[in-house]
Scaffold this motif. Structure first.
Motif, short mmCIF file in Angstrom:
data_model
loop_
_atom_site.label_atom_id
_atom_site.label_comp_id
_atom_site.label_asym_id
_atom_site.label_seq_id
_atom_site.Cartn_x
_atom_site.Cartn_y
_atom_site.Cartn_z
N ASN A 265 0.81 -1.36 -0.14
CA ASN A 265 0.24 0.26 -0.31
C ASN A 265 0.46 1.22 -0.16
O ASN A 265 0.48 2.54 -0.11
N LEU A 266 2.24 1.43 0.52
CA LEU A 266 2.88 1.96 0.32
C LEU A 266 3.55 2.18 -0.81
O LEU A 266 4.63 2.76 -1.04
N GLY A 267 3.47 1.69 -1.46
CA GLY A 267 4.38 1.91 -2.92
C GLY A 267 5.11 0.87 -2.72
O GLY A 267 6.25 0.92 -4.18
N TYR A 268 5.81 -0.05 -1.97
CA TYR A 268 6.48 -1.08 -2.15
C TYR A 268 6.50 -2.46 -2.39
O TYR A 268 5.26 -2.93 -1.47
N GLU A 269 7.52 -3.06 -2.56
CA GLU A 269 7.57 -4.80 -2.91
C GLU A 269 8.63 -4.94 -2.60
O GLU A 269 10.44 -4.44 -2.24
N ILE A 270 8.91 -5.90 -1.36
CA ILE A 270 10.15 -6.92 -1.43
C ILE A 270 10.37 -7.98 -1.57
O ILE A 270 10.13 -8.74 -1.58
N ARG A 271 11.44 -8.45 -1.63
CA ARG A 271 11.53 -9.62 -2.40
C ARG A 271 13.16 -10.73 -1.50
O ARG A 271 13.79 -9.81 -0.48
N ALA A 272 12.75 -11.64 -1.11
CA ALA A 272 13.41 -12.28 -0.43
C ALA A 272 13.57 -13.86 -0.36
O ALA A 272 12.98 -14.87 -1.03
N GLY A 273 15.06 -14.55 0.81
CA GLY A 273 15.34 -15.41 0.40
C GLY A 273 16.58 -15.52 1.10
O GLY A 273 16.97 -15.09 1.77
N PHE A 274 16.54 -17.68 1.74
CA PHE A 274 16.59 -17.75 2.58
C PHE A 274 18.52 -18.26 2.05
O PHE A 274 18.39 -19.31 1.41
N SER B 97 21.25 -21.96 -0.59
CA SER B 97 20.94 -20.94 -0.67
C SER B 97 19.90 -20.74 -2.06
O SER B 97 19.30 -21.18 -2.71
N LEU B 98 17.82 -20.56 -1.60
CA LEU B 98 17.29 -20.28 -2.04
C LEU B 98 16.89 -19.56 -2.91
O LEU B 98 17.07 -17.98 -2.15
N ALA B 99 16.31 -19.30 -3.83
CA ALA B 99 15.69 -18.40 -4.69
C ALA B 99 15.04 -17.52 -4.55
O ALA B 99 14.47 -17.29 -3.71
N ALA B 100 15.38 -15.76 -4.24
CA ALA B 100 14.20 -15.14 -4.01
C ALA B 100 12.96 -15.19 -4.39
O ALA B 100 13.19 -14.82 -5.69
N THR B 101 12.38 -14.04 -3.61
CA THR B 101 10.79 -14.35 -4.47
C THR B 101 10.02 -13.21 -3.27
O THR B 101 10.46 -13.07 -2.49
N ASP B 102 8.94 -13.71 -3.11
CA ASP B 102 7.93 -12.41 -2.59
C ASP B 102 7.92 -13.36 -1.00
O ASP B 102 8.38 -14.48 -0.65
N THR C 288 17.38 -9.82 1.46
CA THR C 288 16.11 -8.88 1.14
C THR C 288 16.60 -7.55 0.73
O THR C 288 17.61 -7.24 0.64
N SER C 289 15.71 -7.42 -0.49
CA SER C 289 16.22 -6.22 -1.41
C SER C 289 14.25 -5.74 -0.90
O SER C 289 13.35 -6.26 -1.11
N VAL C 290 13.93 -3.43 -1.60
CA VAL C 290 13.25 -3.50 -1.33
C VAL C 290 13.46 -2.49 -2.56
O VAL C 290 13.77 -2.13 -3.49
N ALA D 50 8.97 -10.41 8.96
CA ALA D 50 7.70 -9.38 8.79
C ALA D 50 8.53 -7.90 10.26
O ALA D 50 8.78 -6.87 9.85
N ALA D 51 9.98 -8.38 10.64
CA ALA D 51 10.57 -7.74 11.46
C ALA D 51 11.13 -6.72 10.22
O ALA D 51 11.13 -6.34 11.08
N VAL D 52 11.64 -7.45 10.03
CA VAL D 52 12.72 -7.20 8.94
C VAL D 52 12.03 -6.23 7.79
O VAL D 52 12.41 -4.91 7.81
N ILE D 53 11.12 -6.49 7.15
CA ILE D 53 10.23 -5.66 6.58
C ILE D 53 9.91 -4.18 7.40
O ILE D 53 9.92 -3.46 7.01
#
Length: 448
Positions: free
Chosen positions: A128-137, A203-208, A253-255, A352-355
């Motif tokens: 809703n703020l206009g951002y998208e996060i991609r994440a992977g472990f 390592s897992l590929a980044a996704t939502d 993570t990336s934003v 949730a904490a990181v984002i």
């Protein structure tokens, strides 16, 4: 959803699948599950299956703590609903399908203690703020023969670290992992022998973010099944020996906004606020991402585990390791790695904490401090103080204090879920109070 579940159940049954495992992670990062017959999958997708509400206050040792006022009696039931969009047959357990579960109240309404729902809420607010996060472990773990009492006395490989020779005795296991990850829809970036005692890493590929947390749970299930097939046993515990480097599950993570990676311009660009937000809230973040008693034993200087709050460019001792883009890799590659994160973290709460922290830093327009290219653990205390570098919480009590004092974390997790999480951590602290380090390590070795 009923039609989708019915169609999936019919196809799975025809393929010989007898049941569907519905999985979730509790507040200790421990996977829990229910299995329903494949013929009951459609009903489970509609009405869920019953589970006790007290799973929210199970501690690491399966002790139920009644220390949280909202869950202070043995009465209560909630429904566990499989997420059918994520349903897939388990390659290593072909009689079973697998799906992550969402916990809802008995009437089907959102339940405030559901960790997956908490992350979904944060992701929605971020969008809703206009951002998208991609994440992977990245997932580190140690391997031993199936009957081994521990890793130190029977390591599954003896190195050398990062060597192909270390993997030769594990060749069949490696082949199964590569096959089963692909069959289970998990995208691997890489897999290798790591630095620690009998340690491997993938390592897992980044996704939502929600898919990244789901993938982490599924990857763990896939790895355990592959190990069992080959007479092996895996430990994902934060520390497997008091003297050895521990297992981290580093979170990348990336934003993004409008298709552009905001971290591409760090340290000078707009994305600097994201890193600055993580740095500002790092003590509270690590209380969620590295929350167990063994986690605090792992976070010590000199072990690439990150003991002090700072950031650095490709600095593997930094808790926030910035990985820049390049001409070879492109701007899309830029991301930040959180190193103080491990298997005792619930993956949904960790994200949730990181984002929450990173987006708050962006929205607040925080300025980013200078990067550090050394290990501040080797500095004198007055030099660290002059640089504004402080020790991350070193005990469970210190972690609890940092988490309780952080309004952003309270708002993101909600008072109910945060209260249950803190009650569980308090129960673990009481359990560990009179035990030695060796006893603590042994008790956690096979929990995850």
């Amino acid at each position: 959803m009923t039609k989708q579940a019915s169609a999936a159940a019919k196809d799975l049954a025809a393929a010989g699948v007898g049941g569907a495992q519905i999985a979730w992670a509790d507040n200790n990062g421990i996977p829990r599950s229910r299995i329903v017959p494949i013929g009951g999958l459609a009903a489970a997708a509609t009405r869920g299956v019953g589970i006790t509400s007290l799973f929210a206050v199970f501690d690491t040792h399966d002790v139920i703590t009644f220390g949280h006022p909202g869950l202070s009696t043995p009465s209560g039931d909630v429904r566990l609903v499989p997420v059918i969009d994520r349903l897939r047959r388990l390659a290593g357990q072909p009689a079973l399908a697998w799906a992550p579960g969402r916990q809802v109240a008995a009437d089907g309404s959102p339940w405030p203690y559901c960790q997956r729902t908490a992350l979904e809420t944060v992701v929605s607010a971020t969008a809703n703020l206009g951002y998208e996060i991609r994440a992977g472990f990245e997932m580190e773990f140690a391997v031993a023969p199936a009957g081994a009492p521990d890793i130190a006395s029977a390591p599954g490989h003896r190195g050398p670290a990062y060597s192909p020779h270390a993997l030769i005795p594990l060749d069949d296991f490696v082949a199964t992992v590569l096959h089963d990850f692909d069959a289970n829809g998990l995208r691997l970036n890489q897999f290798h022998a790591e630095y620690g005692l009998a340690q491997l890493e993938l390592s897992l590929a980044a996704t939502d973010p929600v898919s990244a947390a789901d993938d982490q749970l599924l990857a763990r299930q896939t790895l355990h099944a592959a190990a069992h097939k080959h007479g092996l046993r895996l430990s994902f515990a934060p520390i497997v020996s008091p003297e050895a480097a521990g297992n981290g599950w580093h979170l990348h993570t990336s934003v993004w906004r409008k298709g552009r990676n905001l971290l591409a311009g760090v340290p000078d660009g707009e994305g600097a606020g994201y890193l600055a937000g993580l740095l500002r809230d790092l003590p509270a973040i690590t209380a969620v991402t590295a929350p167990s008693v063994p986690s605090t034993l792992r976070l010590r200087p000199g072990y690439f585990a990150s003991a002090y709050a700072f950031w650095g460019v490709e600095n593997r001792e930094a808790p926030l390791r910035f990985v820049p883009g390049s001409d070879l890799l492109g701007d899309d590659h830029a991301n930040v790695e959180l190193k103080p994160c491990d298997a005792s973290a619930n993956p949904y709460l960790a994200l949730a904490a990181v984002i929450t922290a990173g987006i708050a830093g962006l929205e607040d327009g925080l300025a980013l401090s200078d990067p550090v290219g050394e290990d501040p653990g080797a500095w004198a205390e007055d030099r660290r103080a002059a640089a504004g570098i402080r020790r991350l919480p070193a005990t469970s009590d210190e972690q609890d204090g940092a988490l309780a004092a952080n309004g952003r974390m309270r708002a993101a997790l909600g008072e109910e879920l945060l209260g249950a999480f803190r009650a569980v951590r308090a129960s673990d602290r009481r359990w560990a109070a009179d035990r030695t380090v060796e006893e603590i390590v042994a008790a956690h070795l096979w929990r995850y």
